[in-house]
Scaffold this motif. Structure first.
Motif, PDB file in Angstrom:
ATOM      1  N   HIS A  69       0.804  -1.198   0.097  1.00 20.35           N
ATOM      2  CA  HIS A  69      -0.497  -0.095  -0.031  1.00 20.35           C
ATOM      3  C   HIS A  69       0.659   1.466   0.150  1.00 20.35           C
ATOM      4  O   HIS A  69       1.822   1.205   0.414  1.00 20.35           O
ATOM      5  N   PHE A  70       0.350   2.334  -0.705  1.00 23.74           N
ATOM      6  CA  PHE A  70       1.216   3.714  -0.469  1.00 23.74           C
ATOM      7  C   PHE A  70       0.049   4.736  -0.154  1.00 23.74           C
ATOM      8  O   PHE A  70      -1.367   4.148  -0.740  1.00 23.74           O
ATOM      9  N   ARG A  99      -2.630  -6.979 -12.178  1.00 26.40           N
ATOM     10  CA  ARG A  99      -3.986  -7.570 -11.354  1.00 26.40           C
ATOM     11  C   ARG A  99      -4.705  -7.780 -10.104  1.00 26.40           C
ATOM     12  O   ARG A  99      -5.840  -7.384  -9.265  1.00 26.40           O
ATOM     13  N   LEU A 100      -3.608  -6.539  -9.228  1.00 25.55           N
ATOM     14  CA  LEU A 100      -4.155  -5.757  -7.818  1.00 25.55           C
ATOM     15  C   LEU A 100      -4.534  -4.416  -8.162  1.00 25.55           C
ATOM     16  O   LEU A 100      -4.108  -3.392  -9.229  1.00 25.55           O
ATOM     17  N   LYS A 101      -6.279  -4.153  -8.511  1.00 26.52           N
ATOM     18  CA  LYS A 101      -6.955  -3.264  -8.686  1.00 26.52           C
ATOM     19  C   LYS A 101      -6.045  -1.593  -8.527  1.00 26.52           C
ATOM     20  O   LYS A 101      -6.134  -1.378  -9.406  1.00 26.52           O
ATOM     21  N   TRP A 102      -5.773  -1.936  -7.091  1.00 26.34           N
ATOM     22  CA  TRP A 102      -5.089  -0.658  -6.345  1.00 26.34           C
ATOM     23  C   TRP A 102      -4.071  -0.302  -7.135  1.00 26.34           C
ATOM     24  O   TRP A 102      -3.874   0.332  -7.286  1.00 26.34           O
ATOM     25  N   LEU A 105      -5.042   1.345 -11.386  1.00 21.89           N
ATOM     26  CA  LEU A 105      -5.783   2.061 -11.129  1.00 21.89           C
ATOM     27  C   LEU A 105      -4.450   4.159 -10.617  1.00 21.89           C
ATOM     28  O   LEU A 105      -4.074   4.434 -10.954  1.00 21.89           O
TER      29      LEU A 105
ATOM     30  N   ARG B  31      -9.492  -4.020   6.547  1.00 23.00           N
ATOM     31  CA  ARG B  31      -9.557  -4.727   4.992  1.00 23.00           C
ATOM     32  C   ARG B  31      -9.851  -6.181   5.652  1.00 23.00           C
ATOM     33  O   ARG B  31     -10.299  -6.967   4.778  1.00 23.00           O
ATOM     34  N   ASP B  42     -10.048  -7.139  -3.947  1.00 21.43           N
ATOM     35  CA  ASP B  42      -9.647  -5.157  -4.512  1.00 21.43           C
ATOM     36  C   ASP B  42     -10.734  -5.094  -3.288  1.00 21.43           C
ATOM     37  O   ASP B  42     -10.197  -3.462  -2.844  1.00 21.43           O
ATOM     38  N   HIS B  45      -9.553  -3.741  -0.309  1.00 17.76           N
ATOM     39  CA  HIS B  45      -8.387  -2.811  -0.716  1.00 17.76           C
ATOM     40  C   HIS B  45      -8.790  -1.337  -0.656  1.00 17.76           C
ATOM     41  O   HIS B  45      -8.398  -0.587  -0.162  1.00 17.76           O
ATOM     42  N   THR B  46      -9.187  -1.687  -1.378  1.00 14.53           N
ATOM     43  CA  THR B  46     -10.122  -0.017  -1.708  1.00 14.53           C
ATOM     44  C   THR B  46     -10.893   0.425  -1.075  1.00 14.53           C
ATOM     45  O   THR B  46     -10.310   1.702  -0.451  1.00 14.53           O
ATOM     46  N   ILE B  49      -8.414   1.825   1.603  1.00 12.56           N
ATOM     47  CA  ILE B  49      -7.357   3.067   1.088  1.00 12.56           C
ATOM     48  C   ILE B  49      -8.678   4.258   1.356  1.00 12.56           C
ATOM     49  O   ILE B  49      -7.962   4.716   1.416  1.00 12.56           O
ATOM     50  N   GLU B 142     -10.668   6.071  -6.820  1.00  6.74           N
ATOM     51  CA  GLU B 142      -9.601   4.568  -6.714  1.00  6.74           C
ATOM     52  C   GLU B 142     -10.683   4.195  -5.945  1.00  6.74           C
ATOM     53  O   GLU B 142     -11.753   2.988  -5.851  1.00  6.74           O
ATOM     54  N   VAL B 166     -17.829   0.515  -4.649  1.00  2.50           N
ATOM     55  CA  VAL B 166     -16.281  -0.662  -5.660  1.00  2.50           C
ATOM     56  C   VAL B 166     -16.745  -1.944  -5.665  1.00  2.50           C
ATOM     57  O   VAL B 166     -17.885  -2.047  -5.876  1.00  2.50           O
TER      58      VAL B 166
END
Lengths: 125, 166
Positions: A69-70, A99-102, A105, B31, B42, B45-46, B49, B142, B166
């Motif tokens: 993550h960032f 493959r990782l959506k984040w 994007l 998460r 995903d 994770h979204t 974020i 995102e 999402v």
């Protein structure tokens, strides 16, 4: 030839450098970049990397595919790094995991900074 | 955390102390909680974020002096199929421009055709050397979220709500 580049550890983030002297410098990002002001640490570190790459005329590879993550402050620091690399004529290649959506994007949006000058490339793995 | 398995609705509601490290603790915990209730990787994770970016703003711009109460950030996540609502509230100095700044950013995002357009423009602004705040725009893009900001009646609590698809 400039000095070999060193690894960086800052909070939850680790950047491991594989310095292939005359060929390229590979930086593998691991963990999580979540500091309040990551530019404080990353800015001077990026400058060292750019200086080494510039001195040896080698490209810099940044591999983010193992990063968890960032935060948005890290993205801002990365954008300034991309601009700084271009200003010095250092070729920069960013690898991400599509493959990782984040990651897909975050990194594909950075294509907006691509000026077709062969100094900046995004590669999905 | 409460969960209604029949309607597949999950709610997390937490008062969180304002140490910076708690952002990562909470967002990774959220998460992991949603992973445990079998949401898509995903999607989990979204949501994390969105929680992290909203908490960062709350801790950066909240009022944490003795005269402001409460001395914590409140994080609420209400997840159900096809939509997730994340809201984060924090105390503000009634004389501060926090709500005005939030409202201006939200209006700026909405002035674009899509959140992606707004995000890309903000990236270009940062590249050109402007000091651009990216967090809310990232949430909109995102997280695919509509964002609202509101102030409590007494003007002392700001709530930012992200309604995410999402």
């Amino acid at each position: 030839m400039g000095e070999l580049c060193s690894n960086l550890t800052s909070g939850e983030l680790a950047i491991e450098v594989e310095d292939l002297a005359d060929e390229r410098i590979v930086c593998r990002w691991r963990g999580r970049s979540v500091e309040r002001d990551p530019a404080q640490v990353l800015g001077p570190y990026f400058e060292q990397l750019l200086e080494a790459a510039h001195d040896r005329c080698v490209p810099l590879e940044m591999r983010f595919d193992s990063l968890g993550h960032f935060n948005s402050s890290t993205i801002a620091a990365l954008i300034r790094f991309i601009q700084s690399a271009r200003g010095r004529g250092v070729r920069l290649v960013l690898f991400y995991d599509a493959r990782l959506k984040w990651q897909r994007l975050s990194f594909e949006a950075l294509r907006v900074l691509d000026k077709d000058d062969n100094l900046f490339q995004l590669v999905s793995v | 955390m409460s969960a209604e398995h029949g309607s597949a609705r999950c709610v997390i509601d937490l008062p969180v102390r304002t140490e910076w490290k708690n952002i990562d603790l909470v967002s990774t915990s959220v998460r992991d909680c949603f992973t445990a209730v079998d949401l898509d990787r995903d999607e989990c994770h979204t949501i994390a974020i969105v929680v992290a970016e909203l908490m960062e703003n709350a801790i950066k711009y909240g009022c944490w002096s003795a005269e402001c109460e409460p001395g914590f950030v409140r994080v609420r996540i209400d997840e159900s199929p096809r939509r997730t609502i994340v809201s984060v509230e924090n105390p503000v100095d009634p004389d501060s421009r926090v709500l005005a700044d939030l409202s201006a950013t939200i209006a700026w995002i909405r002035s674009h055709g899509t959140a992606e357009e707004a995000y890309r423009e903000r990236l270009l602004e940062i590249a050109s050397g402007k000091v651009g705040k990216l967090g809310l725009v990232r949430v909109a893009f995102e997280g695919n979220c509509d964002i609202e900001a509101s102030l409590s009646e007494d003007g002392r609590i700001v709530t930012v709500t992200a309604r995410c698809h999402v």
